[in-house]
Design a protein around this motif. Structure first.
Motif, mmCIF file in Angstrom:
data_model
loop_
_atom_site.group_PDB
_atom_site.id
_atom_site.type_symbol
_atom_site.label_atom_id
_atom_site.label_comp_id
_atom_site.label_asym_id
_atom_site.label_seq_id
_atom_site.Cartn_x
_atom_site.Cartn_y
_atom_site.Cartn_z
ATOM 1 N N GLN A 1 1.046 -1.402 -0.212
ATOM 2 C CA GLN A 1 0.189 -0.298 0.054
ATOM 3 C C GLN A 1 0.698 1.178 0.058
ATOM 4 O O GLN A 1 1.736 1.391 0.741
ATOM 5 C CB GLN A 1 -0.787 0.069 1.080
ATOM 6 C CG GLN A 1 -1.718 -1.068 1.131
ATOM 7 C CD GLN A 1 -3.142 -0.561 0.493
ATOM 8 O OE1 GLN A 1 -3.137 0.355 -0.566
ATOM 9 N NE2 GLN A 1 -4.282 -1.689 0.572
ATOM 10 N N ASN B 1 1.389 13.832 -6.345
ATOM 11 C CA ASN B 1 0.715 15.264 -6.901
ATOM 12 C C ASN B 1 0.020 15.640 -5.908
ATOM 13 O O ASN B 1 -0.335 16.901 -5.757
ATOM 14 C CB ASN B 1 0.515 15.042 -8.390
ATOM 15 C CG ASN B 1 1.348 14.970 -9.317
ATOM 16 O OD1 ASN B 1 2.485 15.779 -9.261
ATOM 17 N ND2 ASN B 1 1.165 14.042 -10.206
ATOM 18 N N ASN B 2 -0.790 14.881 -5.312
ATOM 19 C CA ASN B 2 -1.928 15.341 -4.539
ATOM 20 C C ASN B 2 -2.178 14.140 -3.325
ATOM 21 O O ASN B 2 -1.813 13.005 -3.701
ATOM 22 C CB ASN B 2 -3.230 15.680 -5.242
ATOM 23 C CG ASN B 2 -3.845 14.564 -5.933
ATOM 24 O OD1 ASN B 2 -4.168 13.617 -5.435
ATOM 25 N ND2 ASN B 2 -3.959 14.725 -7.275
ATOM 26 N N GLN C 1 -5.572 12.739 -1.364
ATOM 27 C CA GLN C 1 -7.126 12.937 -0.867
ATOM 28 C C GLN C 1 -7.447 12.099 0.211
ATOM 29 O O GLN C 1 -6.777 11.067 0.643
ATOM 30 C CB GLN C 1 -7.752 12.403 -2.114
ATOM 31 C CG GLN C 1 -7.363 13.133 -3.471
ATOM 32 C CD GLN C 1 -8.023 12.695 -4.673
ATOM 33 O OE1 GLN C 1 -9.190 12.399 -4.535
ATOM 34 N NE2 GLN C 1 -7.358 12.553 -5.738
ATOM 35 N N TYR D 1 -11.003 10.207 2.130
ATOM 36 C CA TYR D 1 -12.219 9.628 1.666
ATOM 37 C C TYR D 1 -13.000 8.979 2.766
ATOM 38 O O TYR D 1 -12.237 8.728 3.846
ATOM 39 C CB TYR D 1 -12.311 8.868 0.585
ATOM 40 C CG TYR D 1 -11.950 9.056 -0.804
ATOM 41 C CD1 TYR D 1 -10.661 9.549 -1.143
ATOM 42 C CD2 TYR D 1 -12.931 9.279 -1.876
ATOM 43 C CE1 TYR D 1 -10.473 9.899 -2.381
ATOM 44 C CE2 TYR D 1 -12.567 9.826 -3.087
ATOM 45 C CZ TYR D 1 -11.386 10.112 -3.233
ATOM 46 O OH TYR D 1 -11.196 10.475 -4.686
ATOM 47 N N PHE E 1 -9.946 6.969 4.748
ATOM 48 C CA PHE E 1 -8.794 6.445 3.937
ATOM 49 C C PHE E 1 -8.167 7.678 3.377
ATOM 50 O O PHE E 1 -8.873 8.627 2.826
ATOM 51 C CB PHE E 1 -9.435 5.601 2.877
ATOM 52 C CG PHE E 1 -10.222 4.309 3.135
ATOM 53 C CD1 PHE E 1 -11.641 4.369 3.469
ATOM 54 C CD2 PHE E 1 -9.347 3.149 3.242
ATOM 55 C CE1 PHE E 1 -12.258 2.951 3.758
ATOM 56 C CE2 PHE E 1 -9.849 2.116 3.426
ATOM 57 C CZ PHE E 1 -11.242 2.010 3.932
ATOM 58 N N LYS F 1 -0.475 10.089 -7.812
ATOM 59 C CA LYS F 1 0.917 10.400 -8.744
ATOM 60 C C LYS F 1 0.397 10.563 -10.033
ATOM 61 O O LYS F 1 1.049 11.582 -10.568
ATOM 62 C CB LYS F 1 1.772 9.324 -8.359
ATOM 63 C CG LYS F 1 3.269 9.722 -9.045
ATOM 64 C CD LYS F 1 4.307 8.658 -8.649
ATOM 65 C CE LYS F 1 5.576 8.934 -9.387
ATOM 66 N NZ LYS F 1 6.474 8.161 -8.740
ATOM 67 N N SER F 2 -0.478 10.170 -10.612
ATOM 68 C CA SER F 2 -1.041 10.168 -11.810
ATOM 69 C C SER F 2 -2.495 10.115 -12.004
ATOM 70 O O SER F 2 -3.011 9.678 -10.900
ATOM 71 C CB SER F 2 -0.142 9.483 -12.836
ATOM 72 O OG SER F 2 -0.710 7.921 -12.641
ATOM 73 N N ALA F 3 -3.086 10.361 -13.025
ATOM 74 C CA ALA F 3 -4.531 10.157 -13.300
ATOM 75 C C ALA F 3 -4.814 8.660 -13.317
ATOM 76 O O ALA F 3 -6.084 8.169 -13.250
ATOM 77 C CB ALA F 3 -4.772 10.962 -14.693
ATOM 78 N N ARG F 4 -3.767 7.932 -13.667
ATOM 79 C CA ARG F 4 -4.077 6.400 -13.807
ATOM 80 C C ARG F 4 -4.893 5.818 -12.547
ATOM 81 O O ARG F 4 -5.748 5.164 -12.739
ATOM 82 C CB ARG F 4 -2.644 5.589 -13.886
ATOM 83 C CG ARG F 4 -2.964 4.153 -14.082
ATOM 84 C CD ARG F 4 -1.624 3.746 -14.247
ATOM 85 N NE ARG F 4 -0.948 3.492 -13.126
ATOM 86 C CZ ARG F 4 -1.045 2.356 -12.231
ATOM 87 N NH1 ARG F 4 -2.114 1.243 -12.723
ATOM 88 N NH2 ARG F 4 -0.351 2.324 -11.229
ATOM 89 N N GLN F 5 -4.632 6.271 -11.359
ATOM 90 C CA GLN F 5 -5.273 5.549 -10.391
ATOM 91 C C GLN F 5 -4.786 6.320 -9.014
ATOM 92 O O GLN F 5 -3.844 6.990 -8.946
ATOM 93 C CB GLN F 5 -4.880 4.174 -10.156
ATOM 94 C CG GLN F 5 -3.410 3.971 -9.884
ATOM 95 C CD GLN F 5 -2.887 2.538 -9.335
ATOM 96 O OE1 GLN F 5 -3.349 2.277 -8.269
ATOM 97 N NE2 GLN F 5 -2.435 1.843 -10.253
ATOM 98 N N LEU F 6 -5.804 6.251 -8.000
ATOM 99 C CA LEU F 6 -5.151 6.548 -6.782
ATOM 100 C C LEU F 6 -4.935 5.443 -5.879
ATOM 101 O O LEU F 6 -5.451 4.113 -6.163
ATOM 102 C CB LEU F 6 -6.287 7.171 -5.888
ATOM 103 C CG LEU F 6 -7.076 8.579 -6.284
ATOM 104 C CD1 LEU F 6 -8.084 9.157 -5.620
ATOM 105 C CD2 LEU F 6 -5.864 9.585 -6.353
ATOM 106 N N PHE G 1 -4.909 3.668 -2.156
ATOM 107 C CA PHE G 1 -5.806 3.845 -0.984
ATOM 108 C C PHE G 1 -4.930 3.085 0.085
ATOM 109 O O PHE G 1 -4.451 1.998 -0.028
ATOM 110 C CB PHE G 1 -7.090 3.162 -1.019
ATOM 111 C CG PHE G 1 -7.898 4.063 -1.847
ATOM 112 C CD1 PHE G 1 -7.819 3.984 -3.154
ATOM 113 C CD2 PHE G 1 -8.897 5.219 -1.284
ATOM 114 C CE1 PHE G 1 -8.812 4.910 -4.129
ATOM 115 C CE2 PHE G 1 -9.629 5.834 -1.797
ATOM 116 C CZ PHE G 1 -9.570 5.757 -3.271
ATOM 117 N N GLY G 2 -5.166 3.445 1.244
ATOM 118 C CA GLY G 2 -4.545 2.774 2.613
ATOM 119 C C GLY G 2 -5.633 2.086 3.111
ATOM 120 O O GLY G 2 -6.675 1.838 2.690
#
Lengths: 110, 115
Positions: free
Chosen positions: A2, A30-31, A33, A35, A88, A93-98, A100-101
């Protein structure tokens, strides 16, 4: 493995208290988030903080980001029973995926 | 629609059977994601669609898993010859395109139980 790992895994507090959850990650982002998930179903986006930001507020939520320590914290002030949920962090890092922890289970006792 | 919808909400199947899970993203969202969440765990990325680009299938756990997205909208996740370890909640999310990743809007999920 993870990317984001939340700490603690579980947190129980009294209504009205503040709740703090932490998230650590391993690679550059890059960001980041946060949830919320109720009852093991859909997630709801709470807040996004970009890598060039250090702190962000939204209502009773305060998020900090320390890129030098690769960590973030989520503070919920004046907690309510309705805040009971799993929280969570997710790193982008990219738009490909987030990524999650595994989440922090918060229980707010009335 | 107003949000991401998924169907069915619950699916119980027997080991060895095939299942299809459907996701209807928010209109205008070109990015669509599938995740799997086992009980008490975090989300495991499965597959990502972006517009007309080739999907990123790097998260699919085996060749029994496949997904399609027709017309850039509705997506179907298919699991062939289901196994008990496939039991989980399957979550779909959509988002607007963005190089650095944007807020993802999640559907309510499909709870799959393989007996």
């Amino acid at each position: 493995s993870q990317q984001g790992e939340e700490d603690p895994q579980a947190l129980s507090i009294q209504e009205g208290e503040n709740a703090t959850m932490n998230c650590s990650y391993k690679t550059s982002i890059n960001n980041l988030q946060w949830y919320r998930q109720n009852s093991g179903r859909g997630l709801v986006h709470l807040i996004l903080i970009r890598s060039n930001e250090r702190e962000k507020h939204s209502g009773r939520l305060r998020v900090t980001l320390d890129t030098s320590k690769k960590s973030s914290s989520l503070l919920i002030t004046a907690s309510r029973a309705a805040d009971t949920a799993s929280y969570f962090c997710a790193t982008g890092k990219s738009a490909r995926q987030l990524t999650f922890g595994s989440g922090t289970q918060l229980t707010v006792l009335p | 629609g107003a949000g991401v919808s998924q169907s069915p909400s619950n699916k119980v199947t027997e080991k060895g059977k095939d299942v299809e899970l459907r996701c209807d993203p928010i209109s205008g969202h070109t990015a669509l994601y599938w995740y799997r969440q086992s009980l008490g765990q975090g989300l495991e990325f499965l597959i990502y669609f972006q517009g007309n680009s080739a999907p990123d299938k790097s998260g699919l756990p085996s060749d029994r898993f496949s997904a399609e997205r027709t017309g850039g909208s509705v997506s179907t996740l298919t699991i062939q010859r289901t196994q008990q370890e496939d039991s989980a909640v399957y979550l779909c999310a959509s988002s607007l395109p963005g190089l650095a990743g944007n807020e993802q809007f999640f559907g309510p999920g499909t709870r799959l139980t393989v007996l």
